[in-house]
Design a protein around this motif. Structure first.
Motif, mmCIF file in Angstrom:
data_model
loop_
_atom_site.group_PDB
_atom_site.id
_atom_site.type_symbol
_atom_site.label_atom_id
_atom_site.label_comp_id
_atom_site.label_asym_id
_atom_site.label_seq_id
_atom_site.Cartn_x
_atom_site.Cartn_y
_atom_site.Cartn_z
ATOM 1 N N SER A 133 0.894 -1.129 0.044
ATOM 2 C CA SER A 133 -0.011 0.014 -0.070
ATOM 3 C C SER A 133 0.955 1.229 0.113
ATOM 4 O O SER A 133 2.230 1.030 0.322
ATOM 5 C CB SER A 133 -0.849 -0.140 1.350
ATOM 6 N N PRO A 134 0.291 2.513 -0.202
ATOM 7 C CA PRO A 134 1.102 3.648 -0.253
ATOM 8 C C PRO A 134 1.676 4.008 1.147
ATOM 9 O O PRO A 134 0.987 3.417 2.077
ATOM 10 C CB PRO A 134 0.145 4.820 -0.818
ATOM 11 N N GLY A 135 2.701 4.906 1.103
ATOM 12 C CA GLY A 135 3.437 5.214 2.431
ATOM 13 C C GLY A 135 4.557 4.586 2.562
ATOM 14 O O GLY A 135 5.162 3.548 1.932
ATOM 15 N N HIS A 136 5.559 5.379 3.385
ATOM 16 C CA HIS A 136 6.674 4.780 3.653
ATOM 17 C C HIS A 136 6.724 3.923 4.872
ATOM 18 O O HIS A 136 5.960 3.902 5.716
ATOM 19 C CB HIS A 136 7.551 6.049 4.165
ATOM 20 N N ILE B 178 8.814 -11.164 4.175
ATOM 21 C CA ILE B 178 7.582 -11.297 3.464
ATOM 22 C C ILE B 178 7.318 -10.443 2.458
ATOM 23 O O ILE B 178 6.983 -9.249 2.786
ATOM 24 C CB ILE B 178 6.473 -11.648 4.684
ATOM 25 N N TYR B 179 7.369 -10.814 1.338
ATOM 26 C CA TYR B 179 7.220 -9.817 0.218
ATOM 27 C C TYR B 179 5.760 -9.918 -0.341
ATOM 28 O O TYR B 179 5.361 -11.046 -0.934
ATOM 29 C CB TYR B 179 8.170 -10.108 -1.181
ATOM 30 N N ARG B 180 5.007 -9.136 0.176
ATOM 31 C CA ARG B 180 3.438 -9.453 0.210
ATOM 32 C C ARG B 180 2.624 -8.911 -1.161
ATOM 33 O O ARG B 180 1.855 -9.381 -1.410
ATOM 34 C CB ARG B 180 2.935 -8.758 1.119
ATOM 35 N N HIS B 181 3.477 -7.890 -1.988
ATOM 36 C CA HIS B 181 2.929 -7.428 -2.993
ATOM 37 C C HIS B 181 3.367 -8.124 -4.321
ATOM 38 O O HIS B 181 4.437 -8.231 -4.648
ATOM 39 C CB HIS B 181 3.294 -5.820 -3.313
ATOM 40 N N ALA C 123 14.119 -0.022 3.617
ATOM 41 C CA ALA C 123 12.865 1.138 3.472
ATOM 42 C C ALA C 123 12.274 1.002 2.439
ATOM 43 O O ALA C 123 12.769 0.763 1.166
ATOM 44 C CB ALA C 123 13.547 2.601 3.808
ATOM 45 N N ASP C 124 10.763 0.916 2.324
ATOM 46 C CA ASP C 124 10.103 0.850 1.088
ATOM 47 C C ASP C 124 8.809 1.637 1.043
ATOM 48 O O ASP C 124 8.501 2.132 2.055
ATOM 49 C CB ASP C 124 9.808 -0.869 1.091
ATOM 50 N N ASN C 125 8.451 1.941 -0.217
ATOM 51 C CA ASN C 125 7.115 2.568 -0.398
ATOM 52 C C ASN C 125 6.534 2.089 -1.522
ATOM 53 O O ASN C 125 6.662 0.979 -1.987
ATOM 54 C CB ASN C 125 7.149 3.878 -0.361
ATOM 55 N N GLN C 126 5.302 2.838 -2.011
ATOM 56 C CA GLN C 126 4.613 2.276 -3.118
ATOM 57 C C GLN C 126 5.245 2.180 -4.441
ATOM 58 O O GLN C 126 4.795 1.839 -5.396
ATOM 59 C CB GLN C 126 3.478 3.367 -3.399
ATOM 60 N N PHE C 127 6.390 2.387 -4.498
ATOM 61 C CA PHE C 127 7.401 2.447 -5.535
ATOM 62 C C PHE C 127 8.138 1.164 -5.829
ATOM 63 O O PHE C 127 8.670 0.812 -6.903
ATOM 64 C CB PHE C 127 8.319 3.802 -5.859
#
Length: 200
Positions: free
Chosen positions: A74-77, A90-93, A183-187
């Motif tokens: 989902s969006p957001g950091h 866990i790579y959910r997307h 660190a991850d986000n919607q990108f």
């Protein structure tokens, strides 16, 4: 393997055959026995071919194995880690999961067929004076390869990968080492991907 053409020839032979201008009638009982035996042989060969075709289709379907997923759904950091001990990520997307060999509830890929697979992991994180971004690629309970980088300024990116011979049921997953973070986000900077190169 006998062909339908052979059956036609046998049926022609069972009729009245002209030999040197004379006509003779073969023993119809023996001819029918030979035809019956031929039909049984053809049925057996057809069933064997059907089984072979089914096995080839199964192997073809099982050889279609490919997945790719990222951490954030989902969006957001969001930060991942640091943890006190190595932790499975866990790579959910899920971008794709042909063959359904990757489980986005556990982060684990399970090999459906014996073969050589190729895996790639990309990582991203923020600078930190005493903490790096890192991941460990693992097969079953064994470490395979690591990506690691650290610096005190700017954002960080890295990656690793490997081609592995897997048996049916072998598992591959990614761990975040102790005291590392991502660190991850919607990108979708952090990804885990793999596919079957060829069955063995």
């Amino acid at each position: 393997m006998k062909t339908p053409g052979a059956a036609v020839l046998l049926l022609l032979w069972a009729g009245i055959v002209a030999v040197a201008g004379e006509t003779c009638q073969p023993d119809i009982y023996n001819v029918l026995k030979e035809i019956s035996a031929l039909v049984k042989q053809l049925r057996w060969e057809t069933n064997a071919q059907a089984k072979d075709l089914t096995e080839l289709r199964r192997e073809r379907d099982n050889s279609k194995v490919s997945f790719s997923a990222s951490l954030k759904t989902s969006p957001g950091h969001q930060y991942y880690g640091p943890y006190n001990s190595p932790t499975t990520l866990i790579y959910r997307h899920v971008f794709t999961n042909t063959g359904n060999a990757y489980n986005n509830n556990t982060g684990i890929f399970t090999a459906p067929v014996r073969g050589v697979y190729h895996f790639v992991v990309f990582i991203h994180g923020h600078c930190h004076e005493h903490r790096g971004i890192a991941v460990s690629l693992n097969k079953n309970k064994e470490h395979v390869a690591m990506a690691w980088t650290q610096q005190s300024t700017l954002n960080l990116n890295g990656g690793t990968g490997a081609s592995l011979l897997l048996e049916v049921g072998d598992v591959v997953y990614v761990k975040l080492p102790e005291n590392a973070w991502l660190a991850d986000n919607q990108f979708h900077f952090n990804t885990f991907s793999g596919h079957l190169l060829f069955p063995m």
